[in-house]
Enzyme design. Structure first.
Site, PDB file in Angstrom:
ATOM      1  N   HIS A   1     -11.696  -5.642   8.261  1.00 19.91           N
ATOM      2  CA  HIS A   1     -12.348  -5.590   6.951  1.00 19.91           C
ATOM      3  C   HIS A   1     -13.413  -4.630   7.243  1.00 19.91           C
ATOM      4  CE1 HIS A   1     -10.229  -9.101   5.738  1.00 19.91           C
ATOM      5  NE2 HIS A   1     -10.449  -8.669   4.548  1.00 19.91           N
TER       6      HIS A   1
ATOM      7  N   GLU B   1       0.623  -1.248   0.069  1.00 24.61           N
ATOM      8  CA  GLU B   1       0.098  -0.005  -0.028  1.00 24.61           C
ATOM      9  C   GLU B   1       0.749   1.248   0.121  1.00 24.61           C
ATOM     10  OE1 GLU B   1      -0.356  -2.716   1.803  1.00 24.61           O
ATOM     11  OE2 GLU B   1      -2.367  -3.254   0.971  1.00 24.61           O
TER      12      GLU B   1
END
Ligand SMILES: Cc1ncc(C[n+]2csc(CCOP(=O)(O)OP(=O)(O)O)c2C)c(N)n1
Lengths: 387, 343
Positions: B143, B74
């Site tokens: 999540h 990322e």
């Protein structure tokens, strides 16, 4: 439970796994075991004398710049200065191998590379003086802002080089990082991206022995920092960072390789930081004088000077001329740095967003009122004093 | 932004039910078609079309140089986007999930948010960071985070979050067109929410930073955004039975914050409840309540209340319904708005 214990194990024959083959042959990527050298070896015969003289003049100027900037910290003209004395060969070579259209991504220590690339010496120091974060337009000079968070500029170099290639420009990005910075995640992510994208990037690690106080042995267990390249699928090159001709040659080859579509290279330049980490650091707490002395005997300017004088390319006059030019640069820098920068507090709000938010407009107005009140106060004081 | 509106406005077609996910995909497609400098990059955004299929078809239509599967890193993705933007591209980055954007925080905070400022305006970074966020989809650990407070606390970033299909399209177009970095928070539990919408029909692409009154009311204002908007709309309908006529304000943009629309509403109603699913402590609701109080103190009949997720790490999916503010919790707060003091 082992395979033998399974019912019918005697008949069990594991199917062979699918054939495995490495994506890349690691052998050509591996760095030499010894740092590559030019000065004092046969390779020097191929070096262009004019280039060597240019490198010499720049090294002398660079050293003087470091000394002057450090002196300016003592006079309170700079908040801090991380000197690159001892590392000038890396700094100068990095700047000189690049074409005008290329980009340099320096770290906070690399003012010298930026100046050698043509940046105004005062503009290069604004970050360290404390008046602006970046005193120059990065696009104009194709020098990214001097980067303080370690290794974070490396993925930027990859992205920029990638974008340039997508646009069809043969632009190369050269990104500089210290030995300590190679432990950061961004270093690894940048190398991996660069290799996968075959981005035209050159990574230059200046291994100057220490990350502030932490020696290389506590930073990595790898045979060399250049070895790290192999795992990403790019060549690693190890070079004597105090040999300006060698650094220029190795970086030059890496830049040429990148420009011709050959992908990235990781270059480790083995050098030494002669001064403390910054003017605020006490290097005697973590290193011994004998080590510093050993490196002093391998000084980048002396190495080149000996080569040039030995070959009759440089005489006392030439040395004097280089020193005088450096002195003139230092005097001009001193004088210009002695003037207080003129700052507009409203600039604080000017460049947060393209369009100022209502919240910032409000805060700007509040500061304006405070400043006006301050001004009135001073105005009154002046009047009283004048009486 | 005006260009986007104009282009969208030229087309006409019948509205069909469309999902927010489709509207987002369409916004990416239209932005890429209109502006060749728009590049999409992220994990699995190419062949797969993203794990939520938002980028479906983009690699096929524009090639994998415009919609790129990156290595799984990322910080590398966002860091590369910084360099791409420095060279004149307009990267749109997809972070796969809210909690997996955290490795990129250093790049976001130290570089994306600050580059314009560090370079005195010489180098703005037009990057859009798309982050699917929030819970309610039964996701396992990591999540379902609502990370908006972290982004809001970082000057230099715009932070927007759509709650409707039409806004998903309009706000994403505006974000990509913005010369400033935008953290575009996608309420993933609304991905499959539908509306009669047509990308061919005129779509208003408003500048970032305007809240909208979704439901007018007289007695109290529910201030909310993203995934909590449908909850508040439902609560407002249910409140009618209790005799409360609630106004619902959808912020759409957390940064910049539309004080005007919010304060005007609260001044009309005299009461306010802020509703969001991220944790309350140190969360967006505290900031919003403080701003409302500062502007509307003399109009307020009651303290500004907050209905937020609990101050706990996001719970396991079988427990998430206890954490997420639902209609009852909103109505409870409305009931606590010191109505008796009025008489
Ligand atoms: C991400 C990050 N962590 C910590 C620091 C603080 N810091 C500044 S310089 C430095 C040492 C860096 O050493 P190295 O990478 O070897 O570069 P050098 O200073 O030797 O040029 C540290 C730890 C920082 N700037 N950025």
């Amino acid at each position: 439970m082992t395979v033998q214990e399974l019912p019918g194990a005697a008949a069990y024959r594991p199917t062979p796994p699918p054939a495995w083959k490495p994506l890349t042959d690691p052998a050509p990527l591996l760095p030499d075991p010894e740092p590559y050298r030019v000065l004092g070896t046969d390779a020097v015969a191929d070096a262009d004398p004019e280039l060597l003289l240019r490198l010499y003049a720049e090294l002398v100027r660079g050293r003087r710049y470091n000394a002057q900037a450090t002196a300016l910290t003592k006079q309170g003209r700079l908040a801090v200065y991380p000197s690159s004395t001892g590392q000038e060969a890396c700094e100068i070579a990095a700047a000189l191998v690049l074409e005008e259209r290329d980009w340099l991504f320096p770290s906070y220590r690399d003012t010298l590379a930026a100046v050698a690339r043509g940046l105004d010496p005062v503009e290069a120091l604004t970050l360290l003086r404390g008046d602006r974060h970046t005193g120059y337009d990065p696009r104009e000079h194709r020098i990214a802002p001097l980067c303080t968070p370690l290794a974070t500029q490396l993925p930027h170099a990859v992205g920029l080089a990638h974008a340039a290639r997508l646009k069809g420009d043969d632009v190369v990005a050269l990104a500089m990082v210290g030995d300590g910075g190679t432990s950061e995640g961004d270093f690894h992510e940048a190398l991996n991206f660069a290799a996968v994208w075959r981005a035209p990037v050159v990574f230059l690690v200046q291994n100057n022995g220490f990350a502030i106080s932490v020696p290389l042995a506590k930073q990595t267990a790898a045979p060399s920092l250049a070895h790290k390249a192999v795992g990403y699928g790019m060549p690693g090159r190890l070079v004597d960072g105090n040999d300006a001709a060698a650094v220029h040659q190795v970086l030059g080859e890496a830049v040429a390789r990148a420009r011709s579509g050959g992908g990235p290279t990781l270059v480790e330049a083995v050098t030494y930081r002669m001064d403390a980490h910054t003017n605020a650091d006490d290097a005697t707490r973590y290193r011994v004088e004998s080590e510093v002395e050993a490196w002093r005997a391998h000084d980048p300017i002396q190495l080149l000077e000996r080569e040039l004088t030995g070959r009759g390319l440089l005489g006392d006059d030439g040395i004097e001329e280089a020193r005088a030019a450096a002195e003139r640069m230092a005097a001009a820098l001193r004088e210009r740095m002695n003037a207080d920068p003129v700052l507009d507090p409203m600039d604080l709000f000017a460049h947060v967003y393209a369009e100022q938010t209502a919240q910032l407009r409000e805060q700007e107005a509040r500061l304006r009122v405070e400043l006006d009140a301050e001004q009135d106060q001073h105005g009154c004081d002046d009047v009283e004093e004048g009486r | 932004m005006t260009t986007a509106a104009a282009t969208a406005g030229e087309r006409t077609a019948k509205a069909k039910p469309a999902t927010m996910a489709q509207a987002l995909g369409r916004a990416l497609r239209d932005s890429m078609a209109q502006d060749p400098t728009v590049h999409v990059l992220g994990e699995d955004v190419g062949t797969l079309g993203g794990v939520f299929r938002i980028t479906d078809g983009l690699a096929k239509e524009f090639g994998d140089n415009r919609c790129t599967d990156t290595p799984l890193a990322e910080a590398g993705i966002l860091g590369a986007a910084v360099g791409m933007a420095m060279y004149g591209l307009r990267p749109v980055v997809e972070m796969q999930f809210d909690a997996f954007a955290y490795p990129a925080f250093e790049q976001l905070i130290s570089h994306v948010a600050k580059m314009r400022n560090r370079t005195a305006g010489a180098m703005p970074l037009p990057i859009t960071v798309r982050v699917p966020y929030g819970g309610g989809i039964g996701g396992v650990e990591h999540h379902s985070d609502s990370s908006e407070a972290y982004y809001m606390a970082t000057p230099g970033l715009h932070v927007v979050t759509p709650a409707t299909v039409e806004d998903a399209y309009g706000l994403l177009r505006a974000s990509i067109a913005s010369d400033d970095p935008v953290v575009f928070l996608e309420p993933k539990r609304l991905y499959w929410s539908k509306a009669d919408w047509s990308p061919e029909a005129p779509v208003s692409v408003e500048p970032i930073g305007r809240a909208v009154v979704r439901r007018p009311g007289r007695n109290a204002t529910l201030i909310t955004y993203g995934p909590s908007l449908p909850v508040c709309m439902e609560a407002a309908e249910a409140a009618v039975e209790e005799g409360w006529d609630l106004e619902v304000v959808d912020l759409r943009s957390l940064v910049p914050f539309d004080d005007e629309t919010v304060a005007a509403s609260v001044r009309r109603t005299g009461r306010a409840v802020v509703v969001h699913e991220s944790s309350g402590f140190g969360g967006p609701g505290g900031e919003i309540a403080a701003r409302v109080t500062e502007r509307c103190f003399h109009y307020l009949e009651a303290p500004v209340l907050r209905v937020a997720g609990f101050d706990i790490p996001y719970p396991p999916p079988m427990q998430e319904r206890h954490h997420l503010p639902g209609v009852d919790r909103v109505l409870d707060a409305v009931a606590r708005l010191q109505w008796e003091a009025e008489s």
